[in-house]
Structures are given as structure tokens and as C-alpha cells.
Design a protein around this motif. Sequence first.
Motif, PDB file in Angstrom:
ATOM      1  N   LEU A   1       0.784  -0.982  -0.285  1.00  0.00           N
ATOM      2  CA  LEU A   1      -0.473  -0.341  -0.041  1.00  0.00           C
ATOM      3  C   LEU A   1       0.893   1.241  -0.126  1.00  0.00           C
ATOM      4  O   LEU A   1       1.705   1.598   0.971  1.00  0.00           O
ATOM      5  CB  LEU A   1      -0.818   0.447   1.168  1.00  0.00           C
ATOM      6  CG  LEU A   1      -1.711   1.235   1.676  1.00  0.00           C
ATOM      7  CD1 LEU A   1      -2.575   1.336   0.655  1.00  0.00           C
ATOM      8  CD2 LEU A   1      -2.334   1.688   2.786  1.00  0.00           C
TER       9      LEU A   1
ATOM     10  N   LEU B   1       1.286   5.139   0.463  1.00  0.00           N
ATOM     11  CA  LEU B   1       0.407   5.821   0.940  1.00  0.00           C
ATOM     12  C   LEU B   1       1.220   7.844   0.677  1.00  0.00           C
ATOM     13  O   LEU B   1       2.535   7.713   0.657  1.00  0.00           O
ATOM     14  CB  LEU B   1       0.144   6.390   2.353  1.00  0.00           C
ATOM     15  CG  LEU B   1      -0.899   5.310   2.914  1.00  0.00           C
ATOM     16  CD1 LEU B   1      -0.640   4.584   4.640  1.00  0.00           C
ATOM     17  CD2 LEU B   1      -1.971   5.252   2.282  1.00  0.00           C
TER      18      LEU B   1
ATOM     19  N   ALA C   1      -3.389   2.933   6.639  1.00  0.00           N
ATOM     20  CA  ALA C   1      -2.473   2.231   6.854  1.00  0.00           C
ATOM     21  C   ALA C   1      -2.814   0.772   8.153  1.00  0.00           C
ATOM     22  O   ALA C   1      -2.225  -0.433   9.051  1.00  0.00           O
ATOM     23  CB  ALA C   1      -1.253   3.177   8.080  1.00  0.00           C
TER      24      ALA C   1
ATOM     25  N   ALA D   1      -4.591  -1.631   6.407  1.00  0.00           N
ATOM     26  CA  ALA D   1      -3.253  -2.271   5.861  1.00  0.00           C
ATOM     27  C   ALA D   1      -2.724  -3.488   6.858  1.00  0.00           C
ATOM     28  O   ALA D   1      -2.529  -4.438   6.051  1.00  0.00           O
ATOM     29  CB  ALA D   1      -2.469  -1.803   4.550  1.00  0.00           C
ATOM     30  N   ARG D   2      -2.379  -2.812   7.681  1.00  0.00           N
ATOM     31  CA  ARG D   2      -1.680  -3.523   8.619  1.00  0.00           C
ATOM     32  C   ARG D   2      -2.163  -5.332   9.137  1.00  0.00           C
ATOM     33  O   ARG D   2      -1.914  -5.677   8.933  1.00  0.00           O
ATOM     34  CB  ARG D   2      -0.769  -2.803   9.731  1.00  0.00           C
ATOM     35  CG  ARG D   2      -0.806  -3.053  10.882  1.00  0.00           C
ATOM     36  CD  ARG D   2       0.649  -3.589  10.594  1.00  0.00           C
ATOM     37  NE  ARG D   2       1.619  -3.393  10.821  1.00  0.00           N
ATOM     38  CZ  ARG D   2       2.248  -3.445   9.767  1.00  0.00           C
ATOM     39  NH1 ARG D   2       2.745  -4.557   9.398  1.00  0.00           N
ATOM     40  NH2 ARG D   2       3.594  -2.469   9.509  1.00  0.00           N
TER      41      ARG D   2
ATOM     42  N   VAL E   1       3.497  -1.400   3.665  1.00  0.00           N
ATOM     43  CA  VAL E   1       2.483   0.088   3.972  1.00  0.00           C
ATOM     44  C   VAL E   1       4.206   0.631   3.435  1.00  0.00           C
ATOM     45  O   VAL E   1       5.169   0.998   4.522  1.00  0.00           O
ATOM     46  CB  VAL E   1       2.291   0.486   5.119  1.00  0.00           C
ATOM     47  CG1 VAL E   1       1.788   2.414   5.472  1.00  0.00           C
ATOM     48  CG2 VAL E   1       0.889  -0.341   5.676  1.00  0.00           C
TER      49      VAL E   1
ATOM     50  N   LEU F   1       5.153   4.927   3.241  1.00  0.00           N
ATOM     51  CA  LEU F   1       4.604   5.961   3.964  1.00  0.00           C
ATOM     52  C   LEU F   1       5.537   6.867   3.127  1.00  0.00           C
ATOM     53  O   LEU F   1       6.866   7.014   2.953  1.00  0.00           O
ATOM     54  CB  LEU F   1       4.601   6.626   4.655  1.00  0.00           C
ATOM     55  CG  LEU F   1       3.529   7.713   5.247  1.00  0.00           C
ATOM     56  CD1 LEU F   1       2.414   8.383   4.487  1.00  0.00           C
ATOM     57  CD2 LEU F   1       3.906   7.751   7.033  1.00  0.00           C
TER      58      LEU F   1
ATOM     59  N   VAL G   1       4.234   1.573  10.107  1.00  0.00           N
ATOM     60  CA  VAL G   1       4.376   2.365   8.827  1.00  0.00           C
ATOM     61  C   VAL G   1       5.426   1.318   8.236  1.00  0.00           C
ATOM     62  O   VAL G   1       6.534   1.315   9.570  1.00  0.00           O
ATOM     63  CB  VAL G   1       4.877   3.230   7.785  1.00  0.00           C
ATOM     64  CG1 VAL G   1       5.872   3.489   6.836  1.00  0.00           C
ATOM     65  CG2 VAL G   1       3.678   4.232   7.924  1.00  0.00           C
TER      66      VAL G   1
END
Length: 305
Positions: free
Chosen positions: A133, A135, A148, A151-152, A158, A160, A176
Amino acid sequence: MIAVVGSLNMDLVVTVRRRPRTGETVLGSDVRFVGGGKGANQAIAAARLGGQVHMVGKVGDDPFGSTLIANLAAAGVGTEAVQVEKGVSSGVAFITLDAAGDNQIIVSPGANARLMPADVRAQAGLIGQARVLLLQLETPLPTVVEAARVAREQGVTVVLDPAPAQPLPPELFRLVDFLTPNEHEAAALSRQPITDLRSAKLAAAKLISQGARQVLLKLGGEGVLFACGNRFEHMPAFPVKVVDTTAAGDAFGAAFAVAWLEHGDVYRALSFANAVGALTVTKAGAQSSLPYRKEVEAFLAARGA
């Protein structure tokens, strides 16, 4: 698959010989309308590099909105999770470029500001299908945190890009896997001024201490600093003639995600991302400057990388 939750903007770009002082008027080039927004830039960059990509975001019910969705679709990005917000303008970025290719940007968020945590939670199924993902921070911060979290919960990596710079809640640092600030963002987040590689390492170490698992600190023409725990690795940039730095950071993050998914090797991914970032600054515009996979492979082969 890569999911991107973030912004879609129409960039209005003007080139000037020098930027005006307060109260001064200067003449610039004809305005160029170029698709942009950090989220959309990352999505299109990843798709051009061979990634399977889906975008989550919002546009307004105006001509810019339909153009921005069409740009994504033309690049092969899935747009089923891009919503059209009625009665709202699409995001717009006003960009000036000087003779050195450096930019200054003012963003009017428009529909991007209406992307809410509930909108992201509604796309949990799509995000859960992804392996990465991507971000950024051009949508509301609670929405970024919720993305986030989603996703986690599903084991999705993740990445970012903390731009534009703003204070981040401790929870987001912990959610992240890869934090990808440039030197200005890293300095703001760590409260450590960055003037050289040593101070960059200090800033990265402070970001790690705040909860970031791994930091990819972008240093522009000086390359990238990778930090993980007590380990620091500096990878120099590929020297190129800079035309326009717009979207270089977005392209870097997208390229890292694509290469990391392919190889699972951070260093190979960083080399690939450095090449993509370098190629991006050799062309004008945001999405118009994003390179295709064949260009990157030829660039790397010519340099024996």
C-alpha cells in the motif's frame, strides 16, 4: 498488486526565469495542464513500470475530475475505487518552475479533502488483495492512518511518503514499513537539520527511534540513505541534467514498491528507484515525466547497473 490511497490533482504549471519577490509580477510561459497529485503520480508511475495497480481516491464532478480518471485508466490503473464527489472541485496544484528546474507548489485539495476514513475502510477488500500500500499526505491525516490500519490488519506492506511535511501521530510511525521522506520532510519530522550525510544519518536515526521500521531518506542529487535499526547505507544518485523535479519523489516511491515486490531485495529496489527518480527529473511535468519500464532498463544497462 499495489494499492494506492491518495490524491489526484490537475497541475497548472508555469515556467519562470526567476520567482517574483513580494508584490512583484514576472512573466512566465504558457500554462500547461498536467495530471498530478502524489497518489495518482505514484499509481501511474507504478503501472508504467509494470505493476498491477489500483487507486483509491476522490475527484470532483468537473472536467478535471473526468480527465484525471481517464489518465489513470489509460495507464492501466484500476479506477473502480476512485469516487466522484458531487458539487466539489477536483484538486488543483499551482506549480512554478525556475531556470534550474526547481519547483514551488501550492495545492488546493478540493475533493481530496473529502476522502474520509470510512471511504478507505469500505475498500478494505481491495487493499487486502494488495501486497503493498502506497500512502502520502495530500488527503486528511485520519484517512491516511485508517488506510495504514486496514493494510496492517491484512498483512499488507505500508510505504508512506510523508509529504507535504506535517507532524505524524506515533501510531502511524508504527504502522509504516518503509518511510520515504526527502531531506526537508525528514528534518521537519525529526527536528534535526540536514546539511550533509552525517546529519542525514542523525535524522534517520531519530525517525527510527520514533517508531519507523525502515527509512528511505531521499537526498535529491546526493541519492538515498537507507536506515534500518543501527544500519545505514548510502546509495549515490545517478547524475543527470535536471529539467523539472516535480514528481521525482512520487516516482521513486512507486519504483521502490514495484522492484521490492519483484525481488524482495531492498538494495536492488533502491537502485531501480534511484534510476526512475533520475529519469523523471529529465522531463517536464508530473505524470508526463514518469518513465516506462523499457526506458529504465535501458538507462540502467547503459550504466552497467
